[in-house]
Design an enzyme around this catalytic site. Structure first.
Site, PDB file in Angstrom:
ATOM      1  CG  ASN A 170       2.901  -6.613 -24.354  1.00  0.00           C
ATOM      2  OD1 ASN A 170       2.393  -6.833 -23.264  1.00  0.00           O
ATOM      3  ND2 ASN A 170       3.712  -7.492 -24.948  1.00  0.00           N
ATOM      4  CG  ASP A 280       5.409  -7.913 -20.461  1.00  0.00           C
ATOM      5  OD1 ASP A 280       4.812  -7.937 -21.546  1.00  0.00           O
ATOM      6  OD2 ASP A 280       4.818  -7.812 -19.358  1.00  0.00           O
ATOM      7  CG  ASP A 311       1.875  -5.705 -31.786  1.00  0.00           C
ATOM      8  OD1 ASP A 311       1.512  -6.501 -32.669  1.00  0.00           O
ATOM      9  OD2 ASP A 311       2.782  -5.965 -30.966  1.00  0.00           O
ATOM     10  CD  GLU A 345      -1.839  -8.788 -32.822  1.00  0.00           C
ATOM     11  OE1 GLU A 345      -1.410  -9.720 -33.528  1.00  0.00           O
ATOM     12  OE2 GLU A 345      -1.119  -8.171 -32.011  1.00  0.00           O
TER      13      GLU A 345
END
Length: 614
Positions: A170, A280, A311, A345
């Site tokens: 990410n 990002d 993650d 996650e």
């Protein structure tokens, strides 16, 4: 140890290893364990560890080879937000401790090279946790070397323990800055006001980053092959001393980032905004997709990794995962790893939202935050046990239904939200230490025997409590110098975090190890179908059965979440005529066909096995 401490330990050991192991005398001998790579994910028990906080095996790498002071290399063992010295050599040296607990897989917190220190003046902290990556291709020197990672993986595999890496796609470390925000506090700019592409070329000043293509005609983002330089919502630039800091080199180009300012974690910003300032990634771009497939595929190729915990999974677009996940599974198969476990996650307690990521994003599994929230509500806070029944009713929502739910990693607490023992103490401020201990043991019974892949957060087995989430739940297993860690009372122990905590005689270690041994000995407790048998509208009994995958009888698990003794009758298979104890006091026979009598002490549990059936 004072008299009260002795009483606690004595009571716990009655709950834990000695009683549990003694009660298995009548049980069948455990079957030989399959080769570690032949085990399916639900057969494993995961131990989650942050390398920096586990064991310091080499003080020579404490500074990560970086000169200067704490704000350069990030090492300050007295500060909870800095590196403390744990490393791969330390983990390797403690593998027998982890194996002794019963763990068969280790989820290793991120070990990639991080930006050592981030944050403005007076707010600095270090990348000890591993989530601020600059180089995705090498081990962070604070943790060791690639050779030491290979040694660790080989040593784990020699013990039949799998190794799962924590990975991030990410974001990267906070490197990119925005000209409009000199204080690095850019509010999110949405697609409505700042669409991906506007006719008329680039807004703002040119980016002096040394990359070609900056003055070429603007293209739309639905044609990535022709894309050169987007209209950024902000004007990004990279400080001169960090222009080449990211590896692989393509990650240094701001074209591969959204550049929209900080996420509000609502709406579109959840996927397009910077995660607390972290850069990002533009994961819609095929260059980014293919780049990460190659990056993490190499970790499988080079180290024989057995799985990935991913993650911030919910902050990446679905199309990325639809390409990435099958590519990793195929890469693992080519390496001779048939049961590569991928779990994401998705920080959400709603099973419907969790299930969405298995159906749309095509994740094989996600961390079961719904389980965590429900067990905390029922066992730590005394909520009605029918909430557990409702939780398991939702298993049908997952892609693959109840069988898929068995592969969800379940847990009681973690490095972000905090430890289960902390939740118990906060919810029961007047409780005795004996009650706190019993609730923590009961939570682990639910974790070890219910459907899912039990995941132990390092230190829980030593009675770590913490003061909350994030940095407050990341204590050192080796002697700590953090004052706010060392003033905590551990559960069931007179020890503190100021001393080394690798005690296999610690009450919770013994309790978990004994439950893990029982889970290994009885395939029904890891692979068996689960049937909820009894629940109530308040604290009290919760009962469920696990049916052996090869057929035959059931194993009945009954918990009493009440602070009072409870007796009752549990519905069971009417064909079962006789029962034997695996833990606790189990009646030898049903009171009537299909009705099994139970009587449990406060905050206790029993595990009973069908001995004969009609």
């Amino acid at each position: 140890m004072n008299g009260k401490g002795s009483m606690i330990v004595g009571a716990t050991r009655a709950l834990a290893g000695a009683a549990l192991l003694a009660s298995t005398a009548a049980a069948a001998a455990p079957a030989p364990a399959p080769a570690y790579r032949d085990r399916t994910p639900e057969q494993d028990l995961i131990y989650f560890v942050l390398p920096d906080r586990f064991e310091n095996g080499d003080t020579g790498n404490d500074h990560g080879g970086i000169a200067g002071g704490r704000l350069e290399h990030g090492f300050d063992p007295a500060a909870k937000g800095f590196y403390h010295g744990g490393d791969l050599k330390g983990l390797t040296a403690r593998l027998d401790y982890i194996a002794g607990l019963g763990a068969t897989a280790i989820w290793l917190g991120p070990i990639y090279k991080n930006k050592p220190v981030q944050g403005g003046p007076g707010q600095e902290s270090a990348g000890y946790h591993g989530y601020w990556i600059t180089d995705f291709t090498q081990v962070d020197p604070h943790f060791g070397t690639a050779a030491e990672l290979k040694t660790f993986v080989a040593a784990a595999h020699a013990r039949g323990i799998k190794v799962y890496l924590d990975i991030i796609t990410n974001h990267t470390a906070d490197v990119i800055k925005y000209r409009e925000c000199p204080k690095n506090d850019c509010a999110y700019r949405g697609l409505g006001d700042y669409p991906h592409s506007r006719r008329g070329g680039i807004t703002g000043a040119p980016i002096n980053d040394g990359f070609a293509g900056i003055d070429k005609p603007q293209q739309r983002f639905d044609n990535f092959e022709q894309l050169t330089r987007p209209d950024f919502a902000y004007t990004p630039y990279v400080p001169k001393n960090e222009v080449r800091v990211k590896v692989p080199a393509w990650l240094n180009d701001p074209i591969y980032y959204h550049n929209r300012g900080d996420s509000t974690f609502r709406g579109e910003s959840s996927q397009l905004g910077d995660f607390s300032g972290l850069d990002d990634l533009f994961t819609e771009n095929p260059r980014v997709v293919n780049g990460f497939i190659e990056i993490f595929g190499r970790w499988i190729d080079d180290f024989g990794i057995d799985g990935f915990r991913i993650d911030t999974a919910r902050h990446v677009n679905s199309e990325f995962w639809q390409a990435f996940v099958p590519a990793m599974i195929e890469r693992a198969r080519a390496r001779g790893i048939p049961n590569f476990h991928i779990f994401g996650e998705v920080f959400d307690p709603d099973p419907g939202m969790l299930a969405r990521f298995t159906k749309v994003d095509r994740y094989p599994a996600v961390l079961d935050f719904a389980f965590q929230a429900t067990v905390t509500d029922v066992i730590a806070k005394g909520g009605p046990t029918e909430r557990l029944a409702r939780l398991f009713q939702m298993d049908s929502l997952y892609e693959g239904g109840a069988a898929a739910a068995m592969r969800l990693p379940t847990f009681l607490g973690n490095h972000d939200m905090g430890r289960f023992a902390h939740f118990v103490r906060v919810a029961n401020p007047q409780a005795s230490e004996d009650e706190v201990l019993k609730r923590v043991v009961l939570g682990h019974a639910m974790l070890l025997f219910a459907r899912g892949v039990p995941t132990i957060y390092y230190g829980d087995e030593q009675g770590f409590v913490g003061d909350g989430g994030d940095q407050d739940a990341r204590e050192d297993m080796f002697p700590s110098r953090v004052a706010s860690y060392n003033d905590n009372r551990l559960v069931g122990s007179a020890a503190t975090t100021a001393m080394s905590n690798f005690d296999p005689k610690a009450p919770l270690y013994e309790a978990i190890a004994a439950m893990a041994a029982l889970r290994r000995a009885e395939p029904a407790l890891s692979r068996g179908e689960q049937i909820v048998r009894l629940s109530s509208d308040g604290p009290g009994l919760f009962a469920f059965s696990r049916r052996a995958p090869s057929g035959g009888g059931e194993i009945l698990v009954v918990l009493n979440t009440s602070s009072a003794s409870v007796a009752g009758n549990v519905p069971v298979d009417p064909a079962t005529r006789a029962w034997q104890p695996l833990h606790g006091r189990c009646a030898s026979a049903a009171s009537a066909p299909g009705s099994y009598p139970v009587e449990l002490a406060p905050l206790d549990f029993i595990v009973c096995k069908a001995a004969s059936i009609d």
